[in-house]
Design an enzyme around this catalytic site. Structure first.
Site, PDB file in Angstrom:
ATOM      1  N   ARG A 214     -38.958 114.748 -76.570  1.00  0.00           N
ATOM      2  CA  ARG A 214     -39.627 114.751 -75.427  1.00  0.00           C
ATOM      3  C   ARG A 214     -39.895 116.202 -74.852  1.00  0.00           C
ATOM      4  O   ARG A 214     -38.811 116.813 -74.822  1.00  0.00           O
ATOM      5  CB  ARG A 214     -39.351 114.022 -74.580  1.00  0.00           C
ATOM      6  CG  ARG A 214     -39.640 112.450 -74.891  1.00  0.00           C
ATOM      7  CD  ARG A 214     -38.914 111.479 -73.658  1.00  0.00           C
ATOM      8  NE  ARG A 214     -39.618 110.129 -74.437  1.00  0.00           N
ATOM      9  CZ  ARG A 214     -38.729 109.492 -75.076  1.00  0.00           C
ATOM     10  NH1 ARG A 214     -37.765 109.576 -75.427  1.00  0.00           N
ATOM     11  NH2 ARG A 214     -39.482 108.200 -75.412  1.00  0.00           N
TER      12      ARG A 214
ATOM     13  N   HIS B 179     -42.398 113.485 -79.746  1.00  0.00           N
ATOM     14  CA  HIS B 179     -42.828 113.642 -81.469  1.00  0.00           C
ATOM     15  C   HIS B 179     -44.067 114.414 -81.703  1.00  0.00           C
ATOM     16  O   HIS B 179     -44.676 113.759 -82.811  1.00  0.00           O
ATOM     17  CB  HIS B 179     -42.554 112.499 -81.901  1.00  0.00           C
ATOM     18  CG  HIS B 179     -41.093 111.730 -81.861  1.00  0.00           C
ATOM     19  ND1 HIS B 179     -40.017 112.418 -81.839  1.00  0.00           N
ATOM     20  CD2 HIS B 179     -40.881 110.501 -81.610  1.00  0.00           C
ATOM     21  CE1 HIS B 179     -38.808 111.665 -81.487  1.00  0.00           C
ATOM     22  NE2 HIS B 179     -39.386 110.309 -81.596  1.00  0.00           N
TER      23      HIS B 179
ATOM     24  N   GLU C 119     -31.090 111.320 -85.053  1.00  0.00           N
ATOM     25  CA  GLU C 119     -32.083 112.472 -85.149  1.00  0.00           C
ATOM     26  C   GLU C 119     -31.348 113.547 -84.930  1.00  0.00           C
ATOM     27  O   GLU C 119     -31.359 114.008 -83.776  1.00  0.00           O
ATOM     28  CB  GLU C 119     -33.392 112.036 -84.470  1.00  0.00           C
ATOM     29  CG  GLU C 119     -33.840 110.700 -84.498  1.00  0.00           C
ATOM     30  CD  GLU C 119     -34.426 110.294 -83.277  1.00  0.00           C
ATOM     31  OE1 GLU C 119     -35.232 111.029 -82.679  1.00  0.00           O
ATOM     32  OE2 GLU C 119     -34.158 109.277 -82.529  1.00  0.00           O
TER      33      GLU C 119
ATOM     34  N   HIS D 285     -36.556 110.672 -89.051  1.00  0.00           N
ATOM     35  CA  HIS D 285     -36.547 109.516 -87.949  1.00  0.00           C
ATOM     36  C   HIS D 285     -36.301 107.959 -88.631  1.00  0.00           C
ATOM     37  O   HIS D 285     -37.114 107.201 -88.261  1.00  0.00           O
ATOM     38  CB  HIS D 285     -37.823 109.457 -87.081  1.00  0.00           C
ATOM     39  CG  HIS D 285     -37.621 108.974 -85.607  1.00  0.00           C
ATOM     40  ND1 HIS D 285     -37.200 107.417 -85.455  1.00  0.00           N
ATOM     41  CD2 HIS D 285     -37.582 109.066 -84.438  1.00  0.00           C
ATOM     42  CE1 HIS D 285     -37.042 107.146 -84.175  1.00  0.00           C
ATOM     43  NE2 HIS D 285     -37.328 108.212 -83.638  1.00  0.00           N
TER      44      HIS D 285
END
Ligand code: GAL
Length: 337
Positions: A67, A92, A303, A167
């Site tokens: 973000r 993303h 991630e 992801h």
């Protein structure tokens, strides 16, 4: 509609990984299970459903994974407004992130890898309002040490920001087979970045004495029950840890293990952070492989990446890429069974 092509990476030990060009999405991770195998990657039965379904399952995320607060950042005095696709934040890479772009895929020879592919794309100057033309390559390679190697490279023709990650969500019981609450999680980090309003507040907090201290493995189910404010408000983990190693140097970031089967995944990376997400947003409405609904905690995403909202936090590692520089990051998922 033309059929979506899948690409396969297999090694001699029976590890088999599949991906598609659309979003570079990992669609299957099959690990041997006696004479058969078990698929530990969340997803869908068909490649086309991966294209149409939940945007991020298995995907490559960019230009800026995670973000950016209010989708806004400044570079050299100029302000950029990105899409607020995760109201009010940017997530993303926006509505047309790398997770929905079609990558060009070609098989390559890669030292140390049994099989490898190079995925590439060019994100034009101004794409989703990001400055600079960004040329990106991602290598997927499989080794005989049961590793999936992911190597990112990017170059730009104008100063820009870059944060790339992978992801997949994993469930070591096998996807669709309950939750990851019985898995143990270990994170090689003495600090994490607590959330303010959906993005890190900027504080770098010691994990000691909190449910974020996972230097020794702990059961996920126990931890997500904690009334520690950062866990209680999310009902689980959706946070970035500061990995205990210099940025740019390869090292262990996290390990998830399932005690009954003995299966595990170790995540190694050059990246400075790792976002770990225990999939609380799944509410059973969408169905995945074998028609099994995605339920809360049905998978874990690990991630490895730069820190969320780094463009607005001067104390976070920089994610700025200048012309003439090469962005290079590596992630390795090592599978054990
Ligand atoms: C994760 C993020 C979660 C959620 C998910 C995608 O990277 O931390 O908050 O947005 O992606 O559904």
């Amino acid at each position: 509609m033309s059929e979506v092509k899948t690409y396969q990476l297999t090694n001699k030990n029976g590890l088999s990984i599949e991906f598609i060009a659309q979003g570079g999405k990992l669609t299957k991770v099959l690990i041997p299970n006696g004479k058969s195998y078990v698929d530990i990657a969340l997803g869908y039965d068909t490649a086309q459903q991966f294209v149409d379904g939940d945007l991020y399952i298995g995907a490559l995320c960019g230009r800026f994974a995670n973000r950016i607060e209010n989708g806004k950042f400044a570079l050299n005095g100029q302000t950029f407004q990105l899409e607020q696709n995760d109201n009010p934040n940017h997530l993303h890479g926006g509505f047309k992130g790398f997770n929905v772009k079609e990558w060009n895929v070609e098989p390559i020879e890669k030292e140390g890898c049994t099989k490898a592919f190079k995925l590439s794309l060019v994100s034009p100057d101004g794409d989703s309002n990001y400055p600079g033309e960004l040329k990106v390559t991602t290598i997927y390679g499989i080794t005989e040490k049961n590793e999936l190697l992911i190597e990112f490279e990017a170059v730009t023709n104008k100063t820009t920001i870059v944060n790339l990650t992978s992801h997949p969500y994993f469930n070591l019981n096998g996807t669709g087979n309950g939750t990851v609450l019985n898995h143990t999680l270990q994170v090689n980090a003495n600090e994490f970045t607590p959330l303010g309003n959906g993005v890190p507040s900027g504080e770098i907090r010691k994990v000691a004495g909190t449910p974020f201290d996972l230097n020794q493995p702990k059961e996920i189910g126990d931890q997500v029950k904690s009334d520690y404010e950062q866990i209680a408000r999310m009902k689980g983990y959706d946070h970035n840890w500061v990995v205990n190693k210099p940025s740019g140097i390869m090292g262990l970031a996290a390990k998830v293990a399932e005690p009954v089967s003995g299966r595990f995944i170790e995540v190694y990376s050059t990246q400075p952070g790792i976002q770990i997400y225990t999939a609380m947003h799944f509410d059973g409405k969408e169905k995945g492989k074998d028609n099994v609904p995605f339920i809360p905690y049905c998978g874990i995403a690990m991630e490895a990446q730069g820190f969320p909202d780094a463009p607005n936090k001067s104390n976070f590692p920089s994610c700025v890429l200048n012309p003439g520089e090469v962005y290079k990051q590596t992630i390795i998922y090592k599978f054990g069974w």
